[in-house]
Write a protein that holds these residues in place. Structure first.
Motif, PDB file in Angstrom:
ATOM      1  N   THR A  63       0.852  -1.187   0.000  1.00 36.66           N
ATOM      2  CA  THR A  63       0.000   0.000   0.000  1.00 36.66           C
ATOM      3  C   THR A  63       0.890   1.240   0.000  1.00 36.66           C
ATOM      4  O   THR A  63       2.109   1.150   0.212  1.00 36.66           O
ATOM      5  CB  THR A  63      -0.917   0.036   1.236  1.00 36.66           C
ATOM      6  OG1 THR A  63      -0.119   0.254   2.414  1.00 36.66           O
ATOM      7  CG2 THR A  63      -1.713  -1.259   1.370  1.00 36.66           C
ATOM      8  N   ASP A  65       1.096   3.351   2.197  1.00 34.35           N
ATOM      9  CA  ASP A  65       1.644   3.553   3.535  1.00 34.35           C
ATOM     10  C   ASP A  65       2.853   2.672   3.822  1.00 34.35           C
ATOM     11  O   ASP A  65       3.545   2.875   4.826  1.00 34.35           O
ATOM     12  CB  ASP A  65       0.559   3.277   4.588  1.00 34.35           C
ATOM     13  CG  ASP A  65      -0.649   4.180   4.411  1.00 34.35           C
ATOM     14  OD1 ASP A  65      -0.449   5.381   4.172  1.00 34.35           O
ATOM     15  OD2 ASP A  65      -1.788   3.673   4.489  1.00 34.35           O
ATOM     16  N   GLU A 108      -9.012   6.037  -5.271  1.00 29.19           N
ATOM     17  CA  GLU A 108      -9.093   6.018  -3.817  1.00 29.19           C
ATOM     18  C   GLU A 108      -8.484   4.751  -3.231  1.00 29.19           C
ATOM     19  O   GLU A 108      -8.304   4.657  -2.015  1.00 29.19           O
ATOM     20  CB  GLU A 108     -10.561   6.139  -3.372  1.00 29.19           C
ATOM     21  CG  GLU A 108     -11.202   7.477  -3.735  1.00 29.19           C
ATOM     22  CD  GLU A 108     -12.629   7.583  -3.237  1.00 29.19           C
ATOM     23  OE1 GLU A 108     -13.121   6.586  -2.651  1.00 29.19           O
ATOM     24  OE2 GLU A 108     -13.250   8.646  -3.428  1.00 29.19           O
ATOM     25  N   ARG A 110      -5.816   2.350  -1.942  1.00 29.11           N
ATOM     26  CA  ARG A 110      -4.535   2.652  -1.314  1.00 29.11           C
ATOM     27  C   ARG A 110      -3.422   1.700  -1.726  1.00 29.11           C
ATOM     28  O   ARG A 110      -2.276   1.861  -1.293  1.00 29.11           O
ATOM     29  CB  ARG A 110      -4.684   2.615   0.212  1.00 29.11           C
ATOM     30  CG  ARG A 110      -5.627   3.651   0.781  1.00 29.11           C
ATOM     31  CD  ARG A 110      -5.070   5.053   0.630  1.00 29.11           C
ATOM     32  NE  ARG A 110      -3.854   5.252   1.429  1.00 29.11           N
ATOM     33  CZ  ARG A 110      -3.103   6.352   1.379  1.00 29.11           C
ATOM     34  NH1 ARG A 110      -3.439   7.338   0.548  1.00 29.11           N
ATOM     35  NH2 ARG A 110      -2.029   6.463   2.137  1.00 29.11           N
TER      36      ARG A 110
END
Length: 206
Positions: A63, A65, A108, A110
């Motif tokens: 992802t 992140d 949107e 991720r």
């Protein structure tokens, strides 16, 4: 009745790893068109395979992140929810940055890597998406690879690390092996080192 002693045979299950050569891997990487979003994505994926030896499902699971830009590391989600932190090589970081800034579609979702066609979302877990990303660049570069899967890059990294003097423990840490027995498979690939350890055959006139 006399009997000849049996000759030891070695199990080949799992089989010896089949690794792509560094030259062929680089041809596939260089063949990605960095002028297109697809080429930017595929190049980043190939570099992750070649430089870090990641599994296909680990790349699919990435992802946004998971990229720790401050520390220059990647959070890898391995088998059995086992996570590890790997350094992000400079060329890998540059390729991911290029994809994020010039190639990744707006979404949107991720997940780091997205499909290039609608619906725009991350790859489905368990799919052959990474295998497809590997096959097309190899075909374009006219590379006669050992096979068409992504694992050949993983095997190539392990063999190269072994040749450069890395221990099996170090290789296992990078590849995310839970068991030392899994990593020990690569010891059979380093034939030159193993040959130096082999005792002479009885009666050898050397």
């Amino acid at each position: 009745m006399t009997a000849a002693p049996s000759v030891a045979t070695w199990a080949t299950t799992p089989p010896l790893p089949r690794a792509i050569s560094p030259e062929h891997a680089q041809l596939a990487i260089d063949g990605c068109d960095r002028r297109t979003s697809l080429g930017l994505r595929d190049r980043a994926v190939l570099l992750l395979l070649a430089r870090l030896g990641l599994r296909a499902h680990e790349i699919i699971a990435f992802t946004l992140d998971d990229c720790d830009w401050d520390s220059g590391c990647l959070h890898v989600h391995g088998k059995g929810r086992h996570e590890r932190l790997l350094p992000m090589p400079a060329d890998v970081g540059e390729a991911i940055t290029a994809y994020l800034s010039r190639g990744r579609p707006g979404s949107e979702d991720r997940h780091l890597f997205l499909r290039s066609l609608a619906p725009i979302r991350g790859f489905k877990p368990g799919s052959d998406a990474i295998g497809s990303i590997v096959r097309y660049p190899l075909r374009r570069a006219k590379v006669d690879a050992p096979h068409s899967g992504s694992h050949q890059f993983r095997h190539a990294l392990a063999v190269r690390m072994l040749e450069c003097g890395a221990s099996l423990v170090e290789i296992g840490d990078v590849l995310g092996h839970r068991s030392p027995q899994t990593t020990s498979l690569y010891a059979r690939v380093d034939i030159s080192s193993l040959r130096s350890l082999a005792p002479p055959w009885p009666g050898d006139a050397r």
